[in-house]
Design a protein around this motif. Structure first.
Motif, short mmCIF file in Angstrom:
data_model
loop_
_atom_site.label_atom_id
_atom_site.label_comp_id
_atom_site.label_asym_id
_atom_site.label_seq_id
_atom_site.Cartn_x
_atom_site.Cartn_y
_atom_site.Cartn_z
N ARG A 5 0.86 -1.18 0.00
CA ARG A 5 0.00 0.00 0.00
C ARG A 5 0.89 1.22 0.00
NH1 ARG A 5 0.53 2.32 4.89
NH2 ARG A 5 0.95 0.99 6.69
N LEU A 6 0.33 2.36 -0.36
CA LEU A 6 1.09 3.61 -0.27
C LEU A 6 1.31 3.97 1.20
CD1 LEU A 6 -0.65 5.75 -3.03
CD2 LEU A 6 1.62 4.70 -3.13
N ALA A 7 2.47 4.51 1.48
CA ALA A 7 2.75 4.99 2.83
C ALA A 7 1.82 6.16 3.15
CB ALA A 7 4.21 5.43 2.94
N LYS A 8 1.54 6.31 4.44
CA LYS A 8 0.67 7.40 4.89
C LYS A 8 1.34 8.09 6.08
CE LYS A 8 -2.03 3.81 7.04
NZ LYS A 8 -3.16 2.93 6.86
N PRO A 9 0.87 9.26 6.45
CA PRO A 9 1.52 10.01 7.54
C PRO A 9 1.71 9.22 8.83
CG PRO A 9 -0.05 11.43 6.40
CD PRO A 9 -0.23 10.05 5.84
N THR A 10 0.80 8.32 9.13
CA THR A 10 0.92 7.55 10.37
C THR A 10 2.05 6.51 10.32
OG1 THR A 10 -0.81 6.06 9.57
CG2 THR A 10 -1.48 7.86 11.06
N GLN A 37 13.63 14.34 14.31
CA GLN A 37 13.03 15.50 13.65
C GLN A 37 13.47 15.61 12.19
OE1 GLN A 37 10.44 17.34 15.00
NE2 GLN A 37 10.30 17.88 12.85
N THR A 38 14.73 15.29 11.93
CA THR A 38 15.22 15.26 10.55
C THR A 38 14.42 14.25 9.74
OG1 THR A 38 17.43 15.90 11.27
CG2 THR A 38 17.26 14.85 9.10
N HIS A 39 14.19 13.09 10.34
CA HIS A 39 13.41 12.04 9.68
C HIS A 39 11.98 12.51 9.41
CE1 HIS A 39 11.56 8.20 8.75
NE2 HIS A 39 10.66 8.47 9.69
N VAL A 40 11.33 13.10 10.40
CA VAL A 40 9.95 13.57 10.25
C VAL A 40 9.87 14.58 9.10
CG1 VAL A 40 8.10 14.92 11.34
CG2 VAL A 40 9.26 13.10 12.62
N ASN A 41 10.81 15.50 9.05
CA ASN A 41 10.81 16.50 7.97
C ASN A 41 10.97 15.83 6.61
OD1 ASN A 41 10.56 18.45 9.95
ND2 ASN A 41 12.73 19.00 9.91
N TRP A 42 11.93 14.88 6.51
CA TRP A 42 12.14 14.16 5.25
C TRP A 42 10.90 13.36 4.88
CZ3 TRP A 42 11.78 8.87 4.85
CH2 TRP A 42 12.05 8.36 3.58
N PHE A 43 10.34 12.62 5.84
CA PHE A 43 9.20 11.75 5.59
C PHE A 43 8.01 12.56 5.07
CE2 PHE A 43 5.43 9.31 6.76
CZ PHE A 43 5.76 8.05 6.28
N ILE A 53 7.66 7.78 -4.49
CA ILE A 53 6.61 6.79 -4.24
C ILE A 53 7.10 5.91 -3.11
CG2 ILE A 53 5.32 4.83 -5.16
CD1 ILE A 53 5.72 6.09 -7.95
N MET A 54 6.33 5.87 -2.04
CA MET A 54 6.72 5.10 -0.85
C MET A 54 5.67 4.01 -0.62
SD MET A 54 7.77 8.45 1.39
CE MET A 54 8.29 7.58 2.85
N LEU A 55 6.13 2.77 -0.65
CA LEU A 55 5.24 1.62 -0.49
C LEU A 55 5.58 0.85 0.77
CD1 LEU A 55 5.38 0.27 -4.17
CD2 LEU A 55 3.61 1.72 -3.15
N VAL A 56 4.56 0.53 1.54
CA VAL A 56 4.70 -0.31 2.73
C VAL A 56 4.21 -1.71 2.34
CG1 VAL A 56 3.90 -0.73 5.08
CG2 VAL A 56 4.34 1.61 4.32
N VAL A 65 6.17 -5.57 7.03
CA VAL A 65 7.41 -6.32 6.90
C VAL A 65 8.54 -5.52 6.26
CG1 VAL A 65 6.22 -8.54 6.85
CG2 VAL A 65 6.76 -7.39 4.69
N GLY A 66 8.23 -4.44 5.58
CA GLY A 66 9.28 -3.66 4.94
C GLY A 66 8.72 -2.58 4.04
N GLN A 67 9.64 -1.92 3.36
CA GLN A 67 9.23 -0.81 2.50
C GLN A 67 10.12 -0.77 1.27
OE1 GLN A 67 10.92 2.36 1.77
NE2 GLN A 67 12.80 1.61 2.71
N ILE A 68 9.55 -0.21 0.22
CA ILE A 68 10.31 0.13 -0.99
C ILE A 68 9.90 1.53 -1.37
CG2 ILE A 68 10.57 -0.29 -3.47
CD1 ILE A 68 10.53 -3.23 -2.92
#
Length: 154
Positions: A5-10, A37-43, A53-56, A65-68
């Protein structure tokens, strides 16, 4: 069976956990831990970026189990993968890569997708080779010997 699925803010905490996991940092071109905080900004920026495109990937039960993720630069795209440490060794990478590429190529059929892999990361080399990626060249990235693998929708 795993699905994506597509990644979402949560998913921000999940991606943070995966990004800072020891083996993920070891296989990265930047091995230092990432500040939250660096991660949150990037994400958040990546979720909004039309070239990202971020897939979970999850079991049908919802267990992640992972991401691409894909980062597009014109018609040249970089693919990145990480698998949760508790799910490595279960031969999930090939299915994840193939499913993600099918998804990607339905959106961008003319793109070339590249995987940049540290030379010592043979598990990733095998996963990309078994997923249809072809060896392009050896290179050096940040003084690290690396391989480049590519795939284009056939």
């Amino acid at each position: 069976m795993i699905i994506h699925r597509l990644a979402k803010p949560t998913d921000v905490d999940l991606y943070f956990k995966w990004a800072n996991e020891d083996q993920a940092r070891k296989n990265s071109y930047s091995q230092k831990k990432i500040d939250f905080q660096t991660h949150v900004n990037w994400f958040n920026a990546s979720l909004k970026d039309e070239n990202s495109i971020m897939l979970v990937f999850e079991y049908e039960t919802g267990m992640p189990v992972g991401q691409i993720r894909f980062e597009r630069h014109n018609s040249d795209t970089i693919i990145r993968i990480s698998i949760d440490k508790d799910f490595r060794g279960r031969l999930l990478a090939k299915q994840m890569i193939m499913d993600a590429c099918r998804h990607f190529f339905t959106l961008f059929p003319g793109d070339l997708v590249r995987a940049y892999i540290r030379k010592e990361n043979m598990a990733s080399v095998r996963a990309f080779e078994h997923s249809g990626f072809e060896f392009e060249k050896e290179t050096v990235i940040n003084d690290i010997p690396s391989f480049v693998y590519t795939i284009r929708k056939s």
